[in-house]
Write a protein that holds these residues in place. Sequence first.
Motif, PDB file in Angstrom:
ATOM      1  N   ALA A  47     -34.647 -74.175  -6.489  1.00 53.82           N
ATOM      2  CA  ALA A  47     -35.303 -74.613  -7.726  1.00 53.82           C
ATOM      3  C   ALA A  47     -34.689 -75.918  -8.220  1.00 53.82           C
ATOM      4  N   ALA A  48     -33.367 -76.042  -8.087  1.00 54.76           N
ATOM      5  CA  ALA A  48     -32.683 -77.266  -8.501  1.00 54.76           C
ATOM      6  C   ALA A  48     -33.115 -78.448  -7.637  1.00 54.76           C
ATOM      7  N   ILE A  49     -33.244 -78.213  -6.330  1.00 57.81           N
ATOM      8  CA  ILE A  49     -33.687 -79.277  -5.421  1.00 57.81           C
ATOM      9  C   ILE A  49     -35.098 -79.727  -5.785  1.00 57.81           C
ATOM     10  N   ASN A  50     -35.982 -78.768  -6.059  1.00 58.41           N
ATOM     11  CA  ASN A  50     -37.358 -79.103  -6.431  1.00 58.41           C
ATOM     12  C   ASN A  50     -37.398 -79.899  -7.730  1.00 58.41           C
ATOM     13  N   ALA A  52     -34.963 -81.729  -8.983  1.00 61.51           N
ATOM     14  CA  ALA A  52     -34.383 -83.055  -8.737  1.00 61.51           C
ATOM     15  C   ALA A  52     -35.403 -83.978  -8.082  1.00 61.51           C
ATOM     16  N   ARG A  53     -36.160 -83.450  -7.136  1.00 69.25           N
ATOM     17  CA  ARG A  53     -37.191 -84.263  -6.475  1.00 69.25           C
ATOM     18  C   ARG A  53     -38.263 -84.698  -7.457  1.00 69.25           C
ATOM     19  N   GLN A  54     -38.679 -83.776  -8.313  1.00 73.55           N
ATOM     20  CA  GLN A  54     -39.686 -84.108  -9.324  1.00 73.55           C
ATOM     21  C   GLN A  54     -39.167 -85.179 -10.277  1.00 73.55           C
ATOM     22  N   MET A  55     -37.906 -85.033 -10.671  1.00 68.50           N
ATOM     23  CA  MET A  55     -37.320 -86.008 -11.592  1.00 68.50           C
ATOM     24  C   MET A  55     -37.161 -87.367 -10.920  1.00 68.50           C
ATOM     25  N   LYS A 137     -26.292 -79.848 -14.204  1.00 67.38           N
ATOM     26  CA  LYS A 137     -26.668 -78.446 -14.022  1.00 67.38           C
ATOM     27  C   LYS A 137     -27.259 -78.229 -12.623  1.00 67.38           C
ATOM     28  N   LEU A 138     -28.069 -79.187 -12.185  1.00 66.96           N
ATOM     29  CA  LEU A 138     -28.659 -79.089 -10.854  1.00 66.96           C
ATOM     30  C   LEU A 138     -27.574 -79.189  -9.785  1.00 66.96           C
ATOM     31  N   GLN A 139     -26.631 -80.094  -9.999  1.00 66.17           N
ATOM     32  CA  GLN A 139     -25.532 -80.264  -9.051  1.00 66.17           C
ATOM     33  C   GLN A 139     -24.642 -79.024  -9.018  1.00 66.17           C
ATOM     34  N   ALA A 140     -24.460 -78.398 -10.192  1.00 67.74           N
ATOM     35  CA  ALA A 140     -23.641 -77.181 -10.254  1.00 67.74           C
ATOM     36  C   ALA A 140     -24.316 -76.043  -9.484  1.00 67.74           C
ATOM     37  N   ALA A 141     -25.638 -75.929  -9.609  1.00 73.93           N
ATOM     38  CA  ALA A 141     -26.372 -74.897  -8.877  1.00 73.93           C
ATOM     39  C   ALA A 141     -26.260 -75.133  -7.375  1.00 73.93           C
ATOM     40  N   ASP A 142     -26.331 -76.378  -6.971  1.00 76.66           N
ATOM     41  CA  ASP A 142     -26.206 -76.725  -5.549  1.00 76.66           C
ATOM     42  C   ASP A 142     -24.799 -76.408  -5.046  1.00 76.66           C
ATOM     43  N   ALA A 143     -23.799 -76.785  -5.826  1.00 72.18           N
ATOM     44  CA  ALA A 143     -22.406 -76.554  -5.423  1.00 72.18           C
ATOM     45  C   ALA A 143     -22.091 -75.061  -5.339  1.00 72.18           C
ATOM     46  N   GLU A 144     -22.604 -74.276  -6.291  1.00 75.74           N
ATOM     47  CA  GLU A 144     -22.349 -72.838  -6.290  1.00 75.74           C
ATOM     48  C   GLU A 144     -22.984 -72.179  -5.070  1.00 75.74           C
TER      49      GLU A 144
END
Length: 242
Positions: A47-50, A52-55, A137-144
Motif C-alpha cells: 500500500a505504501a509503494i502504491n 508513493a507511486r501515486q504521489m 510513514k511510507l518509508q517506515a512501512a517499507d523498512a518494517e
Amino acid sequence: MTKATPENFTALLDLQRRDTRMTSLAGSLKTLQQEPELVAALKRRQAAINTARQMDGRKAELEKSASETAQKVSDLLARLESNRARRDAGGSAKEVSALQRQIDSLVTQVEKARTQQAAAQRELDAFTTERAAVLPKLQAADAEAKRLVAATQEKGAAMQAEHQQLVSERDAATAAVDNGPLVARYERIRTGGHAIRTAAATRSGPLCNSCGSAMSPAEVNEVEADPSEVSTCPSCGAIFAG
C-alpha cells in the motif's frame, strides 16, 4: 508379542522427540511466509509503494503545470517587451495604435498568466509539504516489512538447518533403539494414518501423556503385568515407553 528393554524404550523416546521436532519444523517452514505479522506488514508495504507511486505521479503533474505556466508568463513578457520596443521606435499613428492594442491585450494576458502561475506554484508547494509529511510513514512501512522479511528468512534458514541435521541423524537415532521389531512397530504407528502422529509416549499412572486419555484399572494392570512387553495406549495407539 514385541519385547523391549528399558534402554530400548529410552532410545525410542529420544527418537520420538526427534521425530516430533522434525514434524514441527516441517510444518512451521510451510507456514512461515503466512505468519499474520509478516503478511500484514507486506500488505502495508505494498500500500505504501502504491501511495508513493501515486504521489510521484501527482508531483510530476504539478511540476509540469508550474513549469508550463512559468514559461507562458516568460513568453508573454518577451512579446510584450518586443511590442513596446516597436511602439517606442515610432511609426504611423495606425501602426502605433495597433501595437498599443496588442500591448494592452498582452498586459491582460500576463496578469492572467501570472495568476495561473501563482496558483500552480501554491498547489505544488502545498503538495510538496504534504508529501514530505507522508513519505517518512511510507518509508517506515517499507523498512518494517524488509526487517520482518529478513527476520523470517533468518528464522527459516535456522529452522531448515536444524531440520536437515535431524534428518541426517535419524538413521543413527533409529539404530540406537537396537530393537528392529520395536522400531518397525513404531514406524507403522507413526506413519499409518493420514498424517504423521506420535508413536511413542510415557504415561502417568493411568494417563497417556500423548493423548491425555485415562485407562481403566484392568487396562493398567495389563500394561504393568510385564514391563518388558510392548504395550500401547488403547485410545491413541502410542507405544508406552516409560
